[in-house]
Design a protein around this motif. Structure first.
Motif, PDB file in Angstrom:
ATOM      1  N   GLU A  45     -11.388   7.795   6.369  1.00  0.00           N
ATOM      2  CA  GLU A  45     -12.583   6.991   6.592  1.00  0.00           C
ATOM      3  C   GLU A  45     -12.791   6.702   8.077  1.00  0.00           C
ATOM      4  OE1 GLU A  45     -13.457   4.313   2.641  1.00  0.00           O
ATOM      5  OE2 GLU A  45     -12.053   3.519   4.118  1.00  0.00           O
ATOM      6  N   LEU A  46     -11.692   6.577   8.806  1.00  0.00           N
ATOM      7  CA  LEU A  46     -11.756   6.298  10.237  1.00  0.00           C
ATOM      8  C   LEU A  46     -11.954   7.575  11.054  1.00  0.00           C
ATOM      9  CD1 LEU A  46      -8.906   3.636  10.432  1.00  0.00           C
ATOM     10  CD2 LEU A  46     -11.367   3.228  10.587  1.00  0.00           C
ATOM     11  N   GLY A  47     -12.066   8.720  10.367  1.00  0.00           N
ATOM     12  CA  GLY A  47     -12.401   9.974  11.044  1.00  0.00           C
ATOM     13  C   GLY A  47     -11.224  10.859  11.379  1.00  0.00           C
ATOM     14  N   VAL A  48     -10.047  10.618  10.761  1.00  0.00           N
ATOM     15  CA  VAL A  48      -8.858  11.408  11.075  1.00  0.00           C
ATOM     16  C   VAL A  48      -8.265  11.990   9.790  1.00  0.00           C
ATOM     17  CG1 VAL A  48      -6.592  11.433  12.168  1.00  0.00           C
ATOM     18  CG2 VAL A  48      -8.359   9.876  13.007  1.00  0.00           C
ATOM     19  N   ALA A  49      -8.134  13.306   9.739  1.00  0.00           N
ATOM     20  CA  ALA A  49      -7.507  13.982   8.595  1.00  0.00           C
ATOM     21  C   ALA A  49      -6.046  14.248   8.939  1.00  0.00           C
ATOM     22  CB  ALA A  49      -8.231  15.284   8.289  1.00  0.00           C
ATOM     23  N   LEU A  50      -5.134  13.702   8.134  1.00  0.00           N
ATOM     24  CA  LEU A  50      -3.700  13.832   8.388  1.00  0.00           C
ATOM     25  C   LEU A  50      -3.086  14.930   7.527  1.00  0.00           C
ATOM     26  CD1 LEU A  50      -2.704  10.047   8.400  1.00  0.00           C
ATOM     27  CD2 LEU A  50      -2.951  11.527  10.408  1.00  0.00           C
ATOM     28  N   THR A  51      -2.193  15.720   8.135  1.00  0.00           N
ATOM     29  CA  THR A  51      -1.408  16.670   7.352  1.00  0.00           C
ATOM     30  C   THR A  51      -0.327  15.885   6.610  1.00  0.00           C
ATOM     31  OG1 THR A  51       0.229  17.041   9.095  1.00  0.00           O
ATOM     32  CG2 THR A  51      -1.778  18.409   9.143  1.00  0.00           C
ATOM     33  N   GLU A  52       0.358  16.531   5.692  1.00  0.00           N
ATOM     34  CA  GLU A  52       1.402  15.849   4.933  1.00  0.00           C
ATOM     35  C   GLU A  52       2.522  15.356   5.845  1.00  0.00           C
ATOM     36  OE1 GLU A  52       1.295  14.902   1.734  1.00  0.00           O
ATOM     37  OE2 GLU A  52      -0.761  15.658   1.885  1.00  0.00           O
ATOM     38  N   ASP A  53       2.923  16.180   6.817  1.00  0.00           N
ATOM     39  CA  ASP A  53       3.979  15.758   7.753  1.00  0.00           C
ATOM     40  C   ASP A  53       3.522  14.573   8.597  1.00  0.00           C
ATOM     41  OD1 ASP A  53       5.667  17.696   6.818  1.00  0.00           O
ATOM     42  OD2 ASP A  53       5.237  19.127   8.438  1.00  0.00           O
ATOM     43  N   GLN A  54       2.275  14.638   9.060  1.00  0.00           N
ATOM     44  CA  GLN A  54       1.730  13.533   9.853  1.00  0.00           C
ATOM     45  C   GLN A  54       1.636  12.260   9.016  1.00  0.00           C
ATOM     46  OE1 GLN A  54      -1.942  15.329  11.057  1.00  0.00           O
ATOM     47  NE2 GLN A  54      -1.129  16.089  13.022  1.00  0.00           N
ATOM     48  N   LEU A  55       1.245  12.415   7.761  1.00  0.00           N
ATOM     49  CA  LEU A  55       1.142  11.260   6.873  1.00  0.00           C
ATOM     50  C   LEU A  55       2.496  10.580   6.711  1.00  0.00           C
ATOM     51  CD1 LEU A  55      -0.413   9.459   4.883  1.00  0.00           C
ATOM     52  CD2 LEU A  55       0.031  11.175   3.104  1.00  0.00           C
ATOM     53  N   GLU A  56       3.548  11.367   6.543  1.00  0.00           N
ATOM     54  CA  GLU A  56       4.884  10.794   6.392  1.00  0.00           C
ATOM     55  C   GLU A  56       5.289   9.992   7.622  1.00  0.00           C
ATOM     56  OE1 GLU A  56       7.130  10.501   3.922  1.00  0.00           O
ATOM     57  OE2 GLU A  56       5.469  11.251   2.691  1.00  0.00           O
ATOM     58  N   ASP A  57       4.966  10.538   8.799  1.00  0.00           N
ATOM     59  CA  ASP A  57       5.310   9.844  10.038  1.00  0.00           C
ATOM     60  C   ASP A  57       4.528   8.530  10.153  1.00  0.00           C
ATOM     61  OD1 ASP A  57       6.712   9.925  12.682  1.00  0.00           O
ATOM     62  OD2 ASP A  57       4.638   9.834  13.399  1.00  0.00           O
ATOM     63  N   VAL A  58       3.225   8.585   9.852  1.00  0.00           N
ATOM     64  CA  VAL A  58       2.400   7.379   9.906  1.00  0.00           C
ATOM     65  C   VAL A  58       2.884   6.371   8.865  1.00  0.00           C
ATOM     66  CG1 VAL A  58       0.083   6.443   9.518  1.00  0.00           C
ATOM     67  CG2 VAL A  58       0.369   8.550  10.821  1.00  0.00           C
ATOM     68  N   TYR A  59       3.240   6.857   7.688  1.00  0.00           N
ATOM     69  CA  TYR A  59       3.678   5.973   6.604  1.00  0.00           C
ATOM     70  C   TYR A  59       4.940   5.206   7.009  1.00  0.00           C
ATOM     71  CZ  TYR A  59       5.145   4.438   1.952  1.00  0.00           C
ATOM     72  OH  TYR A  59       5.528   3.682   0.863  1.00  0.00           O
ATOM     73  N   SER A  68       0.825  -1.203   0.000  1.00  0.00           N
ATOM     74  CA  SER A  68       0.000   0.000   0.000  1.00  0.00           C
ATOM     75  C   SER A  68       0.861   1.255   0.000  1.00  0.00           C
ATOM     76  CB  SER A  68      -0.927   0.016   1.222  1.00  0.00           C
ATOM     77  OG  SER A  68      -1.802  -1.085   1.196  1.00  0.00           O
ATOM     78  N   GLY A  69       0.311   2.327  -0.571  1.00  0.00           N
ATOM     79  CA  GLY A  69       1.024   3.597  -0.641  1.00  0.00           C
ATOM     80  C   GLY A  69       0.404   4.648   0.259  1.00  0.00           C
ATOM     81  N   ARG A  70       0.948   5.853   0.175  1.00  0.00           N
ATOM     82  CA  ARG A  70       0.504   6.951   1.039  1.00  0.00           C
ATOM     83  C   ARG A  70      -0.957   7.327   0.798  1.00  0.00           C
ATOM     84  NH1 ARG A  70       5.672   7.527  -0.347  1.00  0.00           N
ATOM     85  NH2 ARG A  70       7.233   8.160   1.223  1.00  0.00           N
ATOM     86  N   HIS A  71      -1.382   7.317  -0.468  1.00  0.00           N
ATOM     87  CA  HIS A  71      -2.755   7.724  -0.775  1.00  0.00           C
ATOM     88  C   HIS A  71      -3.762   6.816  -0.058  1.00  0.00           C
ATOM     89  CE1 HIS A  71      -0.819   9.847  -4.180  1.00  0.00           C
ATOM     90  NE2 HIS A  71      -1.810  10.701  -3.982  1.00  0.00           N
ATOM     91  N   ALA A  72      -3.462   5.517  -0.056  1.00  0.00           N
ATOM     92  CA  ALA A  72      -4.378   4.563   0.575  1.00  0.00           C
ATOM     93  C   ALA A  72      -4.429   4.764   2.083  1.00  0.00           C
ATOM     94  CB  ALA A  72      -3.953   3.139   0.251  1.00  0.00           C
ATOM     95  N   ILE A  73      -3.267   5.008   2.696  1.00  0.00           N
ATOM     96  CA  ILE A  73      -3.226   5.218   4.152  1.00  0.00           C
ATOM     97  C   ILE A  73      -3.977   6.490   4.523  1.00  0.00           C
ATOM     98  CG2 ILE A  73      -1.677   5.707   6.085  1.00  0.00           C
ATOM     99  CD1 ILE A  73       0.414   3.961   4.605  1.00  0.00           C
ATOM    100  N   LYS A  74      -3.763   7.558   3.773  1.00  0.00           N
ATOM    101  CA  LYS A  74      -4.462   8.820   4.043  1.00  0.00           C
ATOM    102  C   LYS A  74      -5.968   8.640   3.883  1.00  0.00           C
ATOM    103  CE  LYS A  74      -4.466  13.723   2.790  1.00  0.00           C
ATOM    104  NZ  LYS A  74      -3.848  14.769   1.923  1.00  0.00           N
ATOM    105  N   HIS A  75      -6.363   7.906   2.835  1.00  0.00           N
ATOM    106  CA  HIS A  75      -7.782   7.675   2.568  1.00  0.00           C
ATOM    107  C   HIS A  75      -8.426   6.870   3.691  1.00  0.00           C
ATOM    108  CE1 HIS A  75     -11.428   6.677   0.298  1.00  0.00           C
ATOM    109  NE2 HIS A  75     -11.241   5.424   0.663  1.00  0.00           N
ATOM    110  N   ARG A  76      -7.740   5.812   4.145  1.00  0.00           N
ATOM    111  CA  ARG A  76      -8.317   4.971   5.202  1.00  0.00           C
ATOM    112  C   ARG A  76      -8.392   5.734   6.522  1.00  0.00           C
ATOM    113  NH1 ARG A  76     -12.259   2.211   6.412  1.00  0.00           N
ATOM    114  NH2 ARG A  76     -11.971   0.559   7.945  1.00  0.00           N
ATOM    115  N   ALA A  77      -7.372   6.523   6.818  1.00  0.00           N
ATOM    116  CA  ALA A  77      -7.402   7.333   8.038  1.00  0.00           C
ATOM    117  C   ALA A  77      -8.580   8.304   7.997  1.00  0.00           C
ATOM    118  CB  ALA A  77      -6.092   8.092   8.206  1.00  0.00           C
TER     119      ALA A  77
END
Length: 534
Positions: free
Chosen positions: A359-373, A348-357
């Protein structure tokens, strides 16, 4: 106008060139002959009601002569379902015919389906009759039945391994005696599509009266060709196709209803055919049959399997998030399938992780997405998939707050022989910082624990579905659980992976329940904002 109406309108836009294919469902007769799929009369009636709701044209509810329970089921279905044709199944034996006619006599529309072996291998080793005796028997039994019913279907069993000239002789004889539908069954799944289609053309061309009757296809899936063979028959002029839900049936099964219908739906313009099936009922019908017959679906089962509309590859996920048609030729929501197209795994890539987050009710910033990724990739490299609970935990660490409100801190189940299971469940409310213990009972350990958790939830939750899969075959194998719940008018899905199967189910249930709570709290917050703004 609903989506299905639009689909049907597009399929029948040119009524001159589009033929209707009658869907003949034999789930309750041929499908029930699968080992382990036996149904009681009440279960048959439940499935029959759903088949009628699905829009099948004909239901074959069973083999009335085989048992009193079978007779009762066919009779009850015939009396209750007045908007669908009911078919009574019989051997070429008077007692069978009488039983089938009696069981279906209250149906508003009905047919008799009579079968008799025609291949030499069946005649020599099963019937022990000559060809002449078979033709004479076929004539006599069709003539007998014709006294009582107009619509008669005849099946020369094992037709695809029957000599062509003898097949012509049998079919010609039954047409002369009054058969109105000729079924050409591929009883052992032996034919290739080209052979099967040509068989229909040959019968129509070479049998006297061959163009005065209707034709039906009945295929088995021993070589995986049942749907392809059925489509070949349709292209050769068949207007009835005999199918079963999930392809259930003897040996490798029958033509799969959902696969055939969606092949016609997807390629309808090229085939110039259509059906009356209500597409939005396909998934519900598949799930009902799977659960009642206790036969799980293969994860890669076309149309209704768990993986049929799920994607892990990053390239695919990115394309789907931009436009579904990049990698899907069918719309799962049109078939009544809950939309869960993204599976999070090491591909899975970043787009999928951001999309699923999201869906789960959490909007991630780009910096946060990188950390989660980064955290996600480390986790995903060590296991096949990353669950929603695991993703939420990663997101919570990144944004420095608890995303899931409720957490199981401990549970214990007491089990015993011939007694209810008793569970003690401790649930922490991370928003209030409190912790409470609940007790509950259930027929099984999972039910007991879930009943305990429900007491802690601020919203009423209905446990709808559980899927369990083994991830490995050794003593330390993990269990993967997928739980679907209903809260209000919405459904939520969670996953859990653990060596302890009960804990995997608990994790999946909690993931789904926390989603429901988040959506409830969000809806309440939005309502308050609107109230203050007003």
């Amino acid at each position: 106008m609903n989506t299905n109406d639009k689909v049907q309108d597009s399929m029948f836009a040119n009524p001159v060139s589009t033929r209707k294919i009658h869907i003949f469902d034999t789930t309750l007769r041929d499908g029930e002959q699968a080992p382990g799929a036996s149904l009681n009369p009440e279960e048959k009636i439940i499935i029959a009601r759903q088949l009628a709701k699905l829009g099948v044209d004909t239901i074959e509810p069973g083999f009335p002569i085989s048992s009193p329970g079978e007779f009762t089921a066919v009779q009850t279905i015939s009396r209750e379902l007045q908007n669908v044709e009911i078919c009574g199944f019989a051997r070429a034996v008077k007692q069978d015919i009488d039983s089938a006619l009696k069981a279906t006599e209250d149906a508003s529309r009905r047919r008799l389906h009579m079968f008799l072996s025609s291949s030499d291998i069946h005649l020599d080793f099963q019937l022990r009759k000559s060809r002449q005796q078979v033709v004479q028997l076929a004539r006599e039994m069709i003539a007998y039945a014709k006294q009582f019913i107009e619509r008669i279907e005849f099946s020369p069993m094992d037709a695809t391994r029957t000599g062509m000239e003898f097949l012509y002789e049998v079919v010609e004889a039954v047409i002369e005696e009054g058969a109105t539908i000729i079924n050409i069954p591929d009883t052992v799944g032996y034919a290739l599509p080209e052979e099967y289609g040509q068989l229909f053309r040959n019968v129509q061309q070479h049998v006297r009266g061959g163009k005065s009757v209707e034709y039906s296809a009945h295929c088995h899936n021993d070589l995986g060709l049942a749907v392809a063979n059925s489509l070949a028959a349709v292209q050769a002029g068949a207007t009835h196709v005999e199918v079963s839900v999930n392809g259930i049936g003897e040996r490798a099964g029958n033509t799969s209803l959902e696969e055939l219908v969606m092949a016609i739906e997807t390629k309808g313009p090229a085939l110039n055919v259509g059906t009356n099936i209500q597409l939005e009922q396909l998934y519900a019908t598949s799930q009902l049959v799977s659960h009642i017959m206790h036969i799980p679906l293969a994860v890669n089962k076309p149309v209704v399997g768990r993986n049929a509309f799920q994607h892990e590859a990053g390239i695919h996920q990115d394309g789907l998030l931009k436009n579904r048609s990049t990698y899907e030729i069918m719309d799962p929501e049109q078939l009544g399938i809950p939309r869960h197209m993204i599976v999070l795994g090491k591909h899975s890539g970043r787009h999928a992780i951001k999309h699923r987050a999201m869906e789960l009710g959490v909007a991630l910033t780009e910096d946060q997405l990188e950390d989660v990724y980064t955290k996600f990739k480390q986790k995903a490299d060590g296991q096949k998939t990353v669950t929603d609970a695991e993703l939420i935990e990663m997101v919570g660490k990144t944004v420095d707050r608890a995303i899931d409100r409720y957490e199981i801190t401990d549970f214990q189940v007491i089990t015993g022989f011939k007694r209810s299971r008793v569970a003690s469940v401790t649930v922490a409310d991370r928003h209030s910082g409190t912790e409470r213990t609940y007790s509950a009972i259930g027929e099984g350990p999972v039910e007991a624990v879930i009943n305990g958790i429900k007491q802690a939830m601020p919203v009423e939750i209905k446990f709808e579905n559980l899927e369990l899969h083994s991830m490995g075959n050794e003593e330390k194998a993990f269990g993967e659980a997928t739980v679907t719940i209903a809260a209000g008018a919405s459904r939520y899905r969670g996953t859990g992976i653990n060596q302890d199967v009960i804990q995997a189910v608990v994790e999946a249930f909690m993931a789904a329940a926390n989603q429901a709570v988040r959506m409830l709290e969000k809806a309440q917050a939005d309502k308050q904002k609107q109230h203050h703004a007003g």
